[in-house]
Design a protein around this motif. Sequence first.
Motif, PDB file in Angstrom:
ATOM      1  N   TYR A 135       2.135   1.782  -3.544  1.00 48.37           N
ATOM      2  CA  TYR A 135       1.112   2.288  -4.459  1.00 48.37           C
ATOM      3  C   TYR A 135       0.878   3.784  -4.245  1.00 48.37           C
ATOM      4  O   TYR A 135       0.656   4.527  -5.215  1.00 48.37           O
ATOM      5  CB  TYR A 135      -0.195   1.509  -4.281  1.00 48.37           C
ATOM      6  CG  TYR A 135      -0.045   0.010  -4.483  1.00 48.37           C
ATOM      7  CD1 TYR A 135       1.005  -0.514  -5.234  1.00 48.37           C
ATOM      8  CD2 TYR A 135      -0.945  -0.881  -3.917  1.00 48.37           C
ATOM      9  CE1 TYR A 135       1.157  -1.880  -5.403  1.00 48.37           C
ATOM     10  CE2 TYR A 135      -0.806  -2.258  -4.084  1.00 48.37           C
ATOM     11  CZ  TYR A 135       0.251  -2.751  -4.822  1.00 48.37           C
ATOM     12  OH  TYR A 135       0.399  -4.106  -4.980  1.00 48.37           O
ATOM     13  N   SER A 136       0.944   4.221  -2.999  1.00 50.55           N
ATOM     14  CA  SER A 136       0.797   5.648  -2.709  1.00 50.55           C
ATOM     15  C   SER A 136       1.955   6.446  -3.306  1.00 50.55           C
ATOM     16  O   SER A 136       1.761   7.524  -3.887  1.00 50.55           O
ATOM     17  CB  SER A 136       0.725   5.884  -1.202  1.00 50.55           C
ATOM     18  OG  SER A 136      -0.451   5.320  -0.663  1.00 50.55           O
TER      19      SER A 136
ATOM     20  N   GLN B  27       0.825  -1.208   0.000  1.00 55.28           N
ATOM     21  CA  GLN B  27       0.000   0.000   0.000  1.00 55.28           C
ATOM     22  C   GLN B  27       0.861   1.260   0.000  1.00 55.28           C
ATOM     23  O   GLN B  27       0.526   2.256  -0.663  1.00 55.28           O
ATOM     24  CB  GLN B  27      -0.943  -0.011   1.220  1.00 55.28           C
ATOM     25  CG  GLN B  27      -1.806  -1.261   1.359  1.00 55.28           C
ATOM     26  CD  GLN B  27      -2.403  -1.751   0.058  1.00 55.28           C
ATOM     27  OE1 GLN B  27      -3.129  -1.029  -0.616  1.00 55.28           O
ATOM     28  NE2 GLN B  27      -2.118  -3.000  -0.302  1.00 55.28           N
TER      29      GLN B  27
END
Length: 360
Positions: A316-317, A313
């Motif tokens: 992806y950020s 995550q």
Amino acid sequence: MQRRSFVRQAGIAGVLAAGAAPAIVNAQANIRWRLASSFPKSLDTIYGAADEFSKKVSELSGGKFQISVHSGGELMPAFGVVDGVQNGTVEVAHTVPYYFFGKDETFALGACVPFGLNSRQMTAWMLEGNGLKLMREFYAQYNMINFLGGNTGAQMGGWFRKPLTSMADMKGLKFRIGGFAGKVLERLGGVPQNIPGGEIYQALEKGTIDAAEWIGPYDDQKLGFNKVAPHYAYPAWWEGGPQIDFFINQKAYGALTPEYKAIIEAASMYAHVDMQAKYDGKNPVALKQLVAGGSKLFRTPKDIMDAAFKESQALYSELSAKNPNWKKVYTDFAKFRAEQNLWFRFAEAGFDDFMQQQKL
């Protein structure tokens, strides 16, 4: 004039239903294309989808449209097929998009990313969501158009000389892992190795790598990984439902008649469904045989899963902040994933959980 008007209005499906196809097909030019695969011929499942595609194109065109299929390394390196399509050396490639994340990380979203979609969700995003539209907009930058070319379903987590017991075992682990997932492995302390399927066994046997993942029991047994690494992990948190694609050179595709374009679409969808049917049919028997032969299953420890999820995550950020292509596609992908997981949590997971506890 009436016949031409009918063909335009009815389209290929109506023409076939009306029995007018022979005249239409006979009017088409003979075409010969070449397809470069990223896979070895020995894998009748993943490589075989290209063969099925080629056969259907020939059948549906009455033999006028022929596509010769070439295994990884035959015409060009296994990981050189996108360049081959982009520059027109070949008309078609059959490959996993995430192999080419080095060009742009957005390629990975066309196949799978860690903790992404399962196979049914991926197909739904492509065909009923915005997936196909968004990925085609992206692939146009590389002079190619994509068609669905198969899905393996959820994969196994790889072969290890020693089982993983905690996050500490990830440090310095030289692990053959497919494409983009290596970016997460690095963040866990591992050392990713991006090696074509046909070269994995030798690397594992020689100790060049410590562990390797490919797909699942049927292919893994064929490739002999169980002979050089006895511990078999599950699941592959990085591949819940990887899609394989047919990439076609835009100029070559644009030169096709509408009828031949319809044949390409129909043949690709047949190959797409056929691949997972083969894996789902063959994997259970192969897994039983591997375990009977001494392979030892182990579940990836929760602390590794949790750390991998957290790092995924975060990655992806970071990508959304610096890569406009990624942000555009991933924003839609993530929204679709959230909706799908809400639905699957009830009907699909509820049914599966009950059935897998029964003694049948």
